[in-house]
Write a protein that holds these residues in place. Structure first.
Motif, PDB file in Angstrom:
ATOM      1  N   PHE A 287      -2.909   5.305   1.701  1.00  0.00           N
ATOM      2  CA  PHE A 287      -4.364   5.353   1.853  1.00  0.00           C
ATOM      3  C   PHE A 287      -4.828   6.807   1.919  1.00  0.00           C
ATOM      4  CE2 PHE A 287      -3.664   1.026   3.412  1.00  0.00           C
ATOM      5  CZ  PHE A 287      -4.666   0.368   2.712  1.00  0.00           C
TER       6      PHE A 287
ATOM      7  N   TYR B  38       0.809  -1.222   0.000  1.00  0.00           N
ATOM      8  CA  TYR B  38       0.000   0.000   0.000  1.00  0.00           C
ATOM      9  C   TYR B  38       0.831   1.254   0.000  1.00  0.00           C
ATOM     10  CZ  TYR B  38      -3.730  -3.233   0.358  1.00  0.00           C
ATOM     11  OH  TYR B  38      -4.576  -4.256   0.074  1.00  0.00           O
TER      12      TYR B  38
ATOM     13  N   MET C 207       2.221   4.166   3.717  1.00  0.00           N
ATOM     14  CA  MET C 207       1.123   3.707   2.868  1.00  0.00           C
ATOM     15  C   MET C 207       0.349   4.922   2.336  1.00  0.00           C
ATOM     16  SD  MET C 207      -0.278   0.205   4.616  1.00  0.00           S
ATOM     17  CE  MET C 207      -0.901   0.953   6.080  1.00  0.00           C
TER      18      MET C 207
ATOM     19  N   TYR D  52       3.212   4.097   7.887  1.00  0.00           N
ATOM     20  CA  TYR D  52       2.936   5.504   7.568  1.00  0.00           C
ATOM     21  C   TYR D  52       3.440   5.918   6.203  1.00  0.00           C
ATOM     22  CZ  TYR D  52       1.176   5.565  12.187  1.00  0.00           C
ATOM     23  OH  TYR D  52       0.430   5.264  13.282  1.00  0.00           O
TER      24      TYR D  52
ATOM     25  N   TYR E  26      -7.583   1.944   5.378  1.00  0.00           N
ATOM     26  CA  TYR E  26      -6.482   1.964   6.338  1.00  0.00           C
ATOM     27  C   TYR E  26      -6.780   1.087   7.555  1.00  0.00           C
ATOM     28  CZ  TYR E  26      -3.291   3.918   9.804  1.00  0.00           C
ATOM     29  OH  TYR E  26      -2.349   4.063  10.799  1.00  0.00           O
TER      30      TYR E  26
ATOM     31  N   MET F 121      -5.927   8.443   6.236  1.00  0.00           N
ATOM     32  CA  MET F 121      -5.098   7.980   7.351  1.00  0.00           C
ATOM     33  C   MET F 121      -4.974   9.170   8.294  1.00  0.00           C
ATOM     34  SD  MET F 121      -2.165   5.810   5.448  1.00  0.00           S
ATOM     35  CE  MET F 121      -1.343   5.300   6.938  1.00  0.00           C
TER      36      MET F 121
ATOM     37  N   LEU G 233      -6.877   2.059  -1.851  1.00  0.00           N
ATOM     38  CA  LEU G 233      -6.394   3.298  -1.250  1.00  0.00           C
ATOM     39  C   LEU G 233      -7.493   4.326  -1.114  1.00  0.00           C
ATOM     40  CD1 LEU G 233      -2.927   3.670  -3.022  1.00  0.00           C
ATOM     41  CD2 LEU G 233      -3.443   2.678  -0.782  1.00  0.00           C
TER      42      LEU G 233
END
Lengths: 354, 354, 354, 354, 354
Positions: free
Chosen positions: D318, C314, D316, D314, C330, D321, C324
Motif C-alpha cells: 500500500f 496486497y 503489503m 508489512y 491500508y 502505510m 494500493l
C-alpha cells in the motif's frame, strides 16, 4: 429409563404381600371377561362385578377369566380372596417390574410373562406384564391393557376348531404362553429389518445418526434379553415340574414353546453379536475417513508449503540478490517449483497415498 | 478405596476368632434395643448393660435384640458369651469387610448382609454391614450405625398389623432381610436416573465430565455388584437349608426375597451393559468430533494454501516478470484464485465433506 | 517372565518322580526346625541332620517339622524316605512351578500353596512356594526361604494361648494355611493403594507413566489370580474330603479360610474390573486431549491462513493494483482482516469450540 | 492355514471307517520298531514286515510297537487287521486333523495326542499327531515322523532304571503321554521368552513389527490352546474310566499328568491375558505418540502462523502505510513478534504441552 | 437378513401344529424317492403319489423315503397321516427357521439338521433345512431342494459296499447325518482360505475392502455358529438316549459324528478368535498409517513454516531495515535458513521420526 426399572421404591417399608400398583396406568377401567367351555359347550360373558367369577371356580368345565387392567388393586384383591390366592402372588401381579417367572403353589401355578410389541412411533419395544394362574379347571390371566394377542385363541375356543376344546386348563395356559412367545418373532423381524437397514447405511454412508441407531438397537436388545432370557428357565421348569395340574399330553406342547423360546433367545444373541460387529465397523470407518481427510491435508500442505517458501525467498527485499536480476530468473524459479511439486506427487504416488 | 477393601492387615498374625473391629467407627456409642413379642404380647426396651439381654434367651416369645455400633468389641464379645456364639462368628461381625454370607451353626444361623444407601453429597453408594443371628426364638441384629430401614418393621410389630406377630423368629429374620433388599431398589432408581441423565448428555453434548460421570457410575456398579451378587447364593442356600429353625410357611417368603435379589442383580447387569454401550458411544462421538474439526482445518488449509502460494509468486521481486506489467494482470490473478477456490469447494461438496 | 513360567525344561526326559529343584535358590543352606507339642507339653529344636526328625514320626504329640530351603534336594529325598512319601510328591515340593493344589494320599494329605509378599523395591508381587504334608500327628512344611508369616503361630504354640495346643495336627495345618491367606490381604491393600494413586493421576494428569503403571498393575493382577484362584478349589476340596485326618471341629475353621479365599478372589476380580475401566478412561482421555490440541491448531490456522492470504494479495507486485493507491487502502485492509477474524471467532464460539 | 484346518474334504462321500491319510507326508518310509520287556527281560528289534508284530500280541510281556510314518495307509490297515482294531479308529489315526481325544473300546483304549515342537526357522509352533493304543499287554504308538521325545523312555526301558520295567502296559502308555506333556513346557518357555522380548520392545520402541509379533504370538496361542485344551478332558476321563486296563497304582501317575496339563493350560491362558493387555498398551502408545506429533505441529504452527501474518502485513505494498516510514518500525515489528511468540510459549507451558 | 431370521410372523395366531411353509421355495415340484433294502435285496423307485410310500411302513426291510421340496405342505401332511406323525413335528419340518434339534417321540425320533453349502457367486454360506424321521425300519428325510450330499450314500446302498446294507435304519440315519457333518469341513476349508487371503491383505495392504471382507467373514461365522452349535447337543443326546431305535453297534458311529461336530465347532471358534485378532490388527494398522501421515505433515510444516516466516520478515517494506542493505545479507539469510532446517532434521532424527 422407566422401561428398565420401575419405581419399586413406593413399596419400601410396607409389609410383604401388600399389593401396590407399580407401572403406568394403561387403560381407564379394568375389564373382566369370562370364557367357560367344555368339548361340547361354550359360554362367554363380561363380568360387571368380581363376584360373578366365583361360581366358575368349582365347575368341571374349563374357565378362562381374563382381567385387562391391573391398576385397580381392589379388583385384584377380591379375585385373590375369592380364589384363595397367596398375598405375595397378588403383590407380584400388580407390580409390573417382575421378571418372567413361574411358581408352583401346589393348588395352582403362577406364571409371569412379558408381552412385547414394537411401538412404531417411538421406535422402541414396549413391554406389558401378563400374569397367569393355572389351576385344575380354570386359568386367570391378568394384562395391563386390552391386547389382541389372545384374540385368535378366543376365536379358536369359540369355533371349536383344533384341539383346544378337547383339552384341559393346562392346554389353555399353554396356548396363551405360545401366543405370547409367537408374537416375539414379529418383534425380532422388525428389529432384524432395522439392523439390516443400519448395516446398509454403515456400508454406504455412516453418519452419527447411524451411531445413534446402533446405540438404540443395542438398548432394545438389552431390553429384549432382559424380558426373554428368564422365560427359558420358566418353560423349562414347567416342563419338568411334577404337578398334577399338567397332563402328559400337554408336555410335548410345552417342549414346543421351549423350543420357540430358545430360538428367540438365539436370535437375540445373534443380533447382539451382529450389532457389536457393526460398532467395530463403524469405528473403523471413522478412522478410515479421518485418514482420508488427513491425507488430503497432508498432500496439499506438503506440496505447497515448500513452494510458498521459495516464493517467499524471492519476495525478500535484500539489495543484493543476484537471481532477481537474471533474465530467466522468474521462469527458472517457476520451473524449480514445478519440479518440486512433481517430485512430491511422485513420492505420494509411490507411498500409495494417491 | 476403603470402600472396596478394608484394612484387614490389622488382623494378620492374630489367632483365628479374635474379634478386631475393622472399618470406620460410625457412631459414638453402641446402643442395644430389645423387642420381645408374641401374638398377644409386646415389650420394647433399651438395654444399658449387655447382661439385660440374657433373660430373653430362653423365653418362648420371639425376641429381637438390635445392636447399633459394632466398634465396641467388648459388647460383641459379651453377647457372644451370653448366647454361646462361635468366636469365628464374632470376628466376622466386627470385621466390616465381609461379603454377604450365610452359615448354619446348627443351633443358630448366621447371616451377613450389606445395607446400602446413596450418599447425595459424595454422590456415591455407601455400604453398612448388617449381621443377623437367627435362633429358634430370638434374632440378634448388628448394625454399624442407627439406620431407619428397620423402623417400619418395628412399627409393624408394635402395631400388631400384618402377619409378623403371629409368626416366629424366622419370619422376623426374613422381614429384616426383605427390608434391606427392598432398600436396594431405591439405590437402583437413583443410579438409573443418573444413567439416564448421563445418556442425555452423551447425545446432546458429551464432555470430559460425561466421561468422568460414566467412570463413576461404572465404579458404583462394580461396588453394587460386589455387595449384592453373593446375596443370591445366601438366600438360595437359606431356602434349601434343612434347618429346624426355618418353618415351611416362611420358605415362600424367602423365595420372594430371592426373587427380589435376582431382580436387583438383573438390573445391575442391565445397567452395566448400558454403561459399557455408553462408553462405546462416547468414544465414537469423540472420534466423530475430531473428524469434524479436522475437516474444517483441511478445508480452510486446502483452499487458502494454494491461493497464498499464487499470491506469493506475484510477490517475488524478479526484474523480469511480464505478468506484473500487464494491465489486467491483477484482476486476472484474482480471477484465477477465485476459480481455484470454487473448484476446491465443489470438490469438497462432491466428497460430502460439506 | 520367570515369575510366570519356571524353567521346567530341565526335567524333560527324566523319569517321573525324580526330584529336581526348579526355581531360584533363595537362601544359602536349608534349615530344619522341629516343634513338638501337646496340651501340656512343648519342645522346640533345630535339627542338624534329617534323621533327627524320625523319632517324632510316631509320637502321639503333634509335631511340626519346618524345612526352610528346598534347593538341597538330598534333604527332601531323605525326608521322603523317612516319612515314606510318594516320589511324585517330592518332585512337586522342589519344583516351584506348581499351582496351589491338594492331594489325598490316604495316610497323609499333600497341600501346595503360594506365599506372596510385595517387594517394595521392584514394585511387584513375589511368590514363594509352600508345601504342607498333613499326617495324623505331624505336619511337615517346606518353604523356599525363611519367612516371618509363620512366626505368630510359633509364638502361639509356645505361649499356649488360644486353641492351638489343645487341637491336633489338622488344626496346625489349618493355622499355617490361614496365616498364608491372611497375608494376601496385605498385598491387596498395597495394590489397592497403588490403584487408587493411579486413578488419581488418571483424573488429574494422565501420562505415559500412568499407562505403564496400569499395565504393571494388570500384570500383577494376572499373577495374583494365577496364584490364588486354584486355592479356592484346594480349600473347598479339603472341606469336603472325607478323611480321618481332619476332625469335624476343624471343618468350621476351614470354612473360614475358604471364606477368606473367596474374599481375596473377589477383591482381585474387582480390581481387574476397575483396572480395565481405568484403561478405557485413559484411552478416552488421550482422545480428548488430542481433540483439544487439534482444536487449538484448527482455530489458529483457520483464523490466520485467510488473513495471511489477504496480506499476500496486497504484497503482490502488479503494476496496476488500484487499491494500493487508495489513501485508506491500508486501514481498510486491516479492517477487513479484523472483521474476518472476529467472524471466525464467532463461528467457533457458536460451534462450542471455545 | 493348514495348521488350523486340514484338508478333510478329501474324505467327503467315502463310507465311514475308510482310512485316508490327511496331512503332510513327513518322512519317506514308515518304520516299525518293537520293544518287548518284562522285569528281567528286554528285546528290541525293527520289523520289516507288519506281520512280525503279530507274535507279540498275546505274549505276557509288555510290548511297545512304534510306527513312525502314517502316510502308508496299507501298514495301518494291516496293523488294524492283526490286532483287531475298529475301522473308525484306523481312520482317525491317519487323519491328522483330530483333536486330542480318548476312546474306550473295551479291549483297548485309543488315545490321540498332539506332539508340539517349536520351529526356530519359521518361528512357529508345529504339531504332529500321536495315536496310542493301550491294550492289556501292549501299546501301539503311531507318529507322523521319527521324533526324539520318546527316546528317554526307550533308554529307561533298556537300562531297566526306575519303575518302568516293573510296571505294565498302562504305565508305558502313561510314560509316553507324560513325555509329550512335559515337552509342552519347552514350547511355553520359548513363547514366554518371545513375549518378554516383545514386551520389552513395547516399552522402549513399539513399531509395526512389534504389532506383527504380537499378532503372531496370539495366533500361536490360539493354536496351542486348540491343541492342549482337549487334553485336559482326555486325561481326566482316563483317570476316571473304570477299565481293567488301568491299574490303581498307575492312577496316581495319571493324576500327575493331569496336573501338568492344567499347568500348561493355565500358562497358556496367562499368556493370552498378557498378550491382550500388551495389545491395549500398543494401541495406547500409538495414540500417545500421535498426540506428541500433533503437539509439535500445533506448537510450531501456532507460534509461526500469526508471526508470518504480521510479516505479511508489512510486506503489503500500500502506498500509505505510516508504520513503514517510522524509523523504529522494523525493530518495533520484530519486538511485537518476539512478544507474541513468548506469550504463546508461556501459554503452552501453562497448558502443560511443553 | 432372511438368512438369520425367517418370516415366522406368518404363523402368528394359528393353532399349534398347523404346518405353514416358511422359507424360500427352492425347487418347482416336490419329489419323493424310495429306496428299500436288506442285506441281499435292493429296490429303488420314485413315488408319483404319497400313498405309494405306505406299503413300506411295516415291511421288515429298511426303507429310506426322501422328499425333496417341502413347500408342498399337503404332501407333508399326507406323509404325516400315513406314518402317524405328531402335528407339531410336521409344523417344524416345513418351517425352515428351526435350529438343529432332536426329539424322541417314542416310536420314532425326529432330527432337524442344517445342510450348508458355500455359494461362490454371493460369497456366502447358505443353509438348507434337513429333517429326519427315524423309526424302527424306515427313515424319512425331508430336504428343501435336491442335493448331492446324499448321493454317495445312495451309491453305497446300491452297490452293497461297506457295512450299510447289513445294518438297520439307525445306521442309515447315522450315515445321512455323517454326510451332512462331513460336508461342513468343505465350508470350513473355503472360509479358512478366505481368512488366509484376508490376513495376507492385512499385512501387505489393508484397505477398507479388507475391513468389509473381515466383517463379512465375521457374519458368516455367526451364521455357521448358529447352525452348528446346537448340533453338538443333538448328537450328544442321541448317543445317550435310551431308545430301542438305536442299536449299540451304531452308538460308536454316533460318537464319531459327535467327534466331527466338536471339531467343526472347535474350528469355528478358532476362526472367530482369529478374525477378532485380525480386526485389532486392522485398527492398529490404520492408526499406524495415520501416524505416518501426520509425521510427514508435521516434518514438512515444522521445517518450512519457520523458514517462510524468516523470508516473510525480509519481505517487509519498512524503510529502515539495515540487513537489507548489507552486501552479504541475502546469503546470510539463506545460510540461517539452511542451519535452521538442518537443526530441525537433526531433531527429528533424534526423536526417531525419520
Amino acid at each position: 429409563m422407566l422401561k428398565f426399572i420401575k419405581k419399586s421404591s413406593k413399596k419400601v417399608g410396607l409389609p410383604p404381600g401388600t399389593p401396590i400398583h407399580i407401572g403406568e396406568r394403561k387403560i381407564e377401567k379394568a375389564r373382566i371377561t369370562i370364557i367357560d367351555y367344555a368339548e361340547a359347550q361354550f359360554q362367554e360373558c363380561e363380568a360387571k362385578k368380581v363376584e360373578e367369577c366365583f361360581p366358575f371356580k368349582d365347575k368341571p368345565t374349563v374357565t378362562w377369566i381374563n382381567i385387562d387392567g391391573i391398576h385397580q388393586v381392589e379388583i385384584i384383591e377380591k379375585i385373590g380372596k375369592l380364589f384363595d390366592l397367596h398375598p405375595l402372588l397378588l403383590e407380584d401381579i400388580v407390580n409390573t417390574g417382575q421378571r418372567p417367572k413361574m411358581e408352583d403353589f401346589g393348588d395352582y401355578i403362577f406364571i409371569v410373562l412379558k408381552m412385547l410389541h414394537y411401538d412404531e412411533k417411538d421406535k422402541e419395544v414396549k413391554a406389558e406384564q401378563v400374569s397367569l394362574i393355572l389351576a385344575s379347571n380354570f386359568v386367570i390371566s391378568f394384562q395391563e391393557s386390552e391386547g389382541d394377542v389372545f384374540n385368535p385363541i378366543r376365536e379358536r375356543i369359540k369355533s371349536g376348531k383344533g384341539r383346544i376344546r378337547k383339552m384341559g386348563a393346562d392346554y389353555l395356559a399353554y396356548s396363551l404362553m405360545d401366543a405370547i412367545v409367537d408374537s416375539y418373532f414379529i418383534i425380532l423381524e422388525k428389529l432384524g429389518e432395522e439392523i439390516e437397514d443400519t448395516e446398509g447405511e454403515l456400508v454406504t454412508n455412516p453418519t452419527s445418526e447411524t451411531l445413534q441407531a446402533l446405540h438404540n438397537l443395542k438398548r432394545e436388545m438389552i431390553f429384549l434379553r432382559k424380558s426373554v432370557w428368564p422365560l427359558r428357565e420358566v418353560v423349562s421348569v414347567l416342563e419338568r415340574v411334577e404337578s398334577a395340574l399338567i397332563n402328559k399330553t400337554t408336555l410335548i406342547y410345552l417342549r414346543d414353546v421351549y423350543d420357540h423360546t430358545i430360538r428367540v433367545i438365539d436370535t437375540i444373541e445373534t443380533f447382539r453379536d451382529m450389532l457389536s460387529g457393526m460398532l467395530d465397523i463403524y469405528l473403523s470407518s471413522i478412522s478410515n475417513r479421518m485418514n482420508a481427510v488427513m491425507k488430503v491435508l497432508t498432500i496439499i500442505a506438503t506440496i505447497f508449503i515448500p513452494l510458498t517458501f521459495i516464493a517467499g525467498i524471492y519476495g525478500m527485499n535484500f539489495k543484493f540478490m543476484p537471481e532477481l536480476e537474471w533474465h530467466w530468473g522468474y521462469p527458472a524459479a517457476l520451473l524449480v517449483m514445478v519440479i518440486i511439486g512433481v517430485l512430491m506427487l511422485i513420492y505420494f504416488k509411490r507411498s500409495e497415498w494417491l
